[in-house]
Scaffold this motif. Structure first.
Motif, mmCIF file in Angstrom:
data_model
loop_
_atom_site.group_PDB
_atom_site.id
_atom_site.type_symbol
_atom_site.label_atom_id
_atom_site.label_comp_id
_atom_site.label_asym_id
_atom_site.label_seq_id
_atom_site.Cartn_x
_atom_site.Cartn_y
_atom_site.Cartn_z
ATOM 1 N N GLY A 223 0.815 -1.210 0.000
ATOM 2 C CA GLY A 223 0.000 0.000 0.000
ATOM 3 C C GLY A 223 0.849 1.261 0.000
ATOM 4 N N TYR A 224 0.315 2.298 -0.597
ATOM 5 C CA TYR A 224 0.996 3.588 -0.697
ATOM 6 C C TYR A 224 1.453 4.105 0.663
ATOM 7 N N ASP A 225 0.547 4.121 1.627
ATOM 8 C CA ASP A 225 0.901 4.670 2.937
ATOM 9 C C ASP A 225 2.034 3.880 3.578
ATOM 10 N N THR B 193 -8.827 -3.273 -1.861
ATOM 11 C CA THR B 193 -8.128 -2.332 -0.984
ATOM 12 C C THR B 193 -9.001 -1.091 -0.947
ATOM 13 N N GLY C 115 -9.320 1.272 1.372
ATOM 14 C CA GLY C 115 -8.944 2.308 2.317
ATOM 15 C C GLY C 115 -9.286 3.697 1.813
ATOM 16 N N ASP D 11 -5.184 6.707 3.192
ATOM 17 C CA ASP D 11 -3.768 6.612 2.834
ATOM 18 C C ASP D 11 -3.109 7.978 2.699
ATOM 19 N N THR D 12 -3.699 8.845 1.876
ATOM 20 C CA THR D 12 -3.077 10.150 1.656
ATOM 21 C C THR D 12 -3.109 10.994 2.926
ATOM 22 N N GLN E 106 -6.360 8.997 -4.062
ATOM 23 C CA GLN E 106 -6.852 8.005 -3.110
ATOM 24 C C GLN E 106 -7.779 7.014 -3.800
ATOM 25 N N SER F 59 -4.089 0.622 -1.862
ATOM 26 C CA SER F 59 -4.438 1.257 -0.602
ATOM 27 C C SER F 59 -3.906 0.390 0.537
ATOM 28 N N GLY F 60 -3.676 0.989 1.683
ATOM 29 C CA GLY F 60 -3.015 0.297 2.783
ATOM 30 C C GLY F 60 -3.847 -0.713 3.542
#
Length: 140
Positions: A38-40, A81, A83, A86-87, A122, A131-132
């Motif tokens: 995930g990005y986060d 995903t 979520g 994340d951002t 997002q 996404s996380g």
């Protein structure tokens, strides 16, 4: 159901096999866990929410989770995903000076004119399974 559990188990294979064996024909196993692709997670890294040992023992991403469930006998696997934070999480870590971001992301998070971009980003994270947080549905 297993909400934020699999990543903590010393032997998730054994636990999931037991769940599979107890489910009725066409039974469903449903749960959530972190997406380590995930990005986060990838932006924040090692300092992010104690996501490393000793609290988290297993690390999954959408592909590895699907393979894990198939290896344990599940036939239909759906992984989302979904979520939405994340951002916001990355922005929080950046603005509290816990993480250093690239110049591109600094520009985005330092300028309020990019809120629409972050909202669309997002959505893209969720759409492309980046996404996380993952939600899974695995059917016997």
């Amino acid at each position: 159901m297993a909400f934020e559990v699999l990543e903590h188990l010393p032997d998730p294979q054994k636990s999931v096999k037991n769940i599979f064996d107890t489910l009725n024909e066409n039974g469903t196993f449903y749960g959530t866990l972190p997406n380590y692709h995930g990005y986060d997670f990838l932006e924040i890294g090692q300092i992010y929410r104690n996501l490393f040992g000793p609290t988290h023992l297993n690390y999954f991403n959408p592909k590895s989770l699907e393979m894990f469930f198939k290896r344990n006998g599940f036939k239909e696997i759906e992984i989302m995903t979904d979520g939405v934070l994340d951002t916001a999480l990355v922005e929080n870590y950046y603005k509290s000076k816990k993480v250093v971001l690239s110049d591109f992301w600094k520009m985005i998070y330092d300028n309020n004119n990019y809120q629409d971009f972050l909202s669309e980003f997002q959505s893209l994270l969720s759409k492309h399974k980046l996404s996380g947080n993952m939600t899974f549905i695995a059917r016997k």
